[in-house]
Write an enzyme that holds these catalytic residues in place. Structure first.
Site, PDB file in Angstrom:
ATOM      1  N   VAL A  93       0.912  -1.147   0.000  1.00 55.51           N
ATOM      2  CA  VAL A  93       0.000   0.000   0.000  1.00 55.51           C
ATOM      3  C   VAL A  93       0.950   1.194   0.000  1.00 55.51           C
ATOM      4  O   VAL A  93       1.552   1.522   1.023  1.00 55.51           O
ATOM      5  CB  VAL A  93      -0.939  -0.008   1.218  1.00 55.51           C
ATOM      6  CG1 VAL A  93      -1.747   1.267   1.291  1.00 55.51           C
ATOM      7  CG2 VAL A  93      -1.855  -1.233   1.160  1.00 55.51           C
ATOM      8  N   PRO A  94       1.149   1.816  -1.157  1.00 51.35           N
ATOM      9  CA  PRO A  94       2.305   2.695  -1.384  1.00 51.35           C
ATOM     10  C   PRO A  94       2.239   4.082  -0.734  1.00 51.35           C
ATOM     11  O   PRO A  94       2.167   5.109  -1.412  1.00 51.35           O
ATOM     12  CB  PRO A  94       2.356   2.781  -2.905  1.00 51.35           C
ATOM     13  CG  PRO A  94       0.938   2.631  -3.336  1.00 51.35           C
ATOM     14  CD  PRO A  94       0.332   1.660  -2.366  1.00 51.35           C
ATOM     15  N   CYS A  95       2.350   4.110   0.579  1.00 54.01           N
ATOM     16  CA  CYS A  95       2.352   5.377   1.306  1.00 54.01           C
ATOM     17  C   CYS A  95       3.574   6.233   0.957  1.00 54.01           C
ATOM     18  O   CYS A  95       3.547   7.452   1.122  1.00 54.01           O
ATOM     19  CB  CYS A  95       2.266   5.131   2.804  1.00 54.01           C
ATOM     20  SG  CYS A  95       3.493   3.987   3.447  1.00 54.01           S
ATOM     21  N   HIS A  96       4.623   5.608   0.443  1.00 55.40           N
ATOM     22  CA  HIS A  96       5.830   6.356   0.071  1.00 55.40           C
ATOM     23  C   HIS A  96       5.595   7.273  -1.128  1.00 55.40           C
ATOM     24  O   HIS A  96       6.390   8.168  -1.379  1.00 55.40           O
ATOM     25  CB  HIS A  96       6.993   5.392  -0.215  1.00 55.40           C
ATOM     26  CG  HIS A  96       6.746   4.465  -1.366  1.00 55.40           C
ATOM     27  ND1 HIS A  96       5.966   3.317  -1.233  1.00 55.40           N
ATOM     28  CD2 HIS A  96       7.143   4.505  -2.659  1.00 55.40           C
ATOM     29  CE1 HIS A  96       5.920   2.700  -2.408  1.00 55.40           C
ATOM     30  NE2 HIS A  96       6.633   3.408  -3.287  1.00 55.40           N
ATOM     31  N   ARG A  97       4.486   7.083  -1.840  1.00 51.09           N
ATOM     32  CA  ARG A  97       4.196   7.903  -3.022  1.00 51.09           C
ATOM     33  C   ARG A  97       3.523   9.223  -2.672  1.00 51.09           C
ATOM     34  O   ARG A  97       3.187   9.989  -3.561  1.00 51.09           O
ATOM     35  CB  ARG A  97       3.337   7.106  -4.007  1.00 51.09           C
ATOM     36  CG  ARG A  97       4.088   5.902  -4.566  1.00 51.09           C
ATOM     37  CD  ARG A  97       3.258   5.113  -5.541  1.00 51.09           C
ATOM     38  NE  ARG A  97       3.981   3.886  -5.903  1.00 51.09           N
ATOM     39  CZ  ARG A  97       3.394   2.770  -6.277  1.00 51.09           C
ATOM     40  NH1 ARG A  97       2.078   2.702  -6.381  1.00 51.09           N
ATOM     41  NH2 ARG A  97       4.117   1.711  -6.563  1.00 51.09           N
TER      42      ARG A  97
END
Length: 179
Positions: free
Chosen positions: A140-144
């Site tokens: 779940v790409p929270c880094h984006r």
């Protein structure tokens, strides 16, 4: 993504170019947590909150999930697309986490943009807190999610990793860190 309590949680460890990752799955092989080994105490605390009294048993995650981790770090940006994951966050958090999954690899979104995407344009701070509580990082790409000015902002795995992940995915950002 569902909200349910598993009977068993299994903790696996997988080496990556940015350090060892912790992969926690339930008895059905559904991903419940994904974090970096140097943040294991934080992950264990979070798991204890979401799954009270549950022990993490050392074991091996399903081979397809382990392969997805390897493939992602080898450059397959779609490697996590079919990975089943489940969390026990609040309804609001899960709404934010679902919205994170709509940000394609190679792209970024501001906190404001993410708040707008879930229909809560004034909830930027709440969106930021939910983003930071994501138990299944990278998948779940929270880094984006980055600052409105394109700068890197907080990341639970550390800003150097966030920079590496975004560069790995070919995303544009300012190499400027905002605390």
């Amino acid at each position: 993504m569902t909200k349910s309590l598993p009977d068993t949680l299994i903790l696996d460890r997988v080496e990556t170019p940015v350090g060892e990752v912790l992969v926690v799955v339930d008895e059905a092989g559904v991903l419940r947590a994904f974090d970096f080994a140097d943040y294991e105490p934080r992950m264990r605390k979070l798991m204890g909150r979401h799954y009270p009294g549950m022990e993490l048993i050392p074991g091996r995650a399903p081979d397809p999930l382990r392969a997805a981790v390897t493939c992602y770090f080898e450059g397959d940006m779609g490697a996590f697309d079919g990975v089943a994951w489940a969390t026990n966050g609040t309804d609001f958090q899960r709404k934010v986490w679902d919205a994170l999954c709509t940000i394609p690899a190679g792209e970024t979104l501001s906190y404001k943009g993410l708040a707008e995407r879930i229909g809560k344009p004034s909830a930027m701070r709440a969106v930021g807190l939910a983003n930071g509580s994501n138990p299944v990082a990278i998948v779940v790409p929270c880094h984006r999610v980055i600052g409105a000015n394109g700068s890197l902002t907080g990341y639970g795995g550390g800003l150097p990793r966030k920079k590496w992940l975004l560069s790995h995915e070919g995303a544009a950002f300012k190499d400027l860190v905002v605390a």
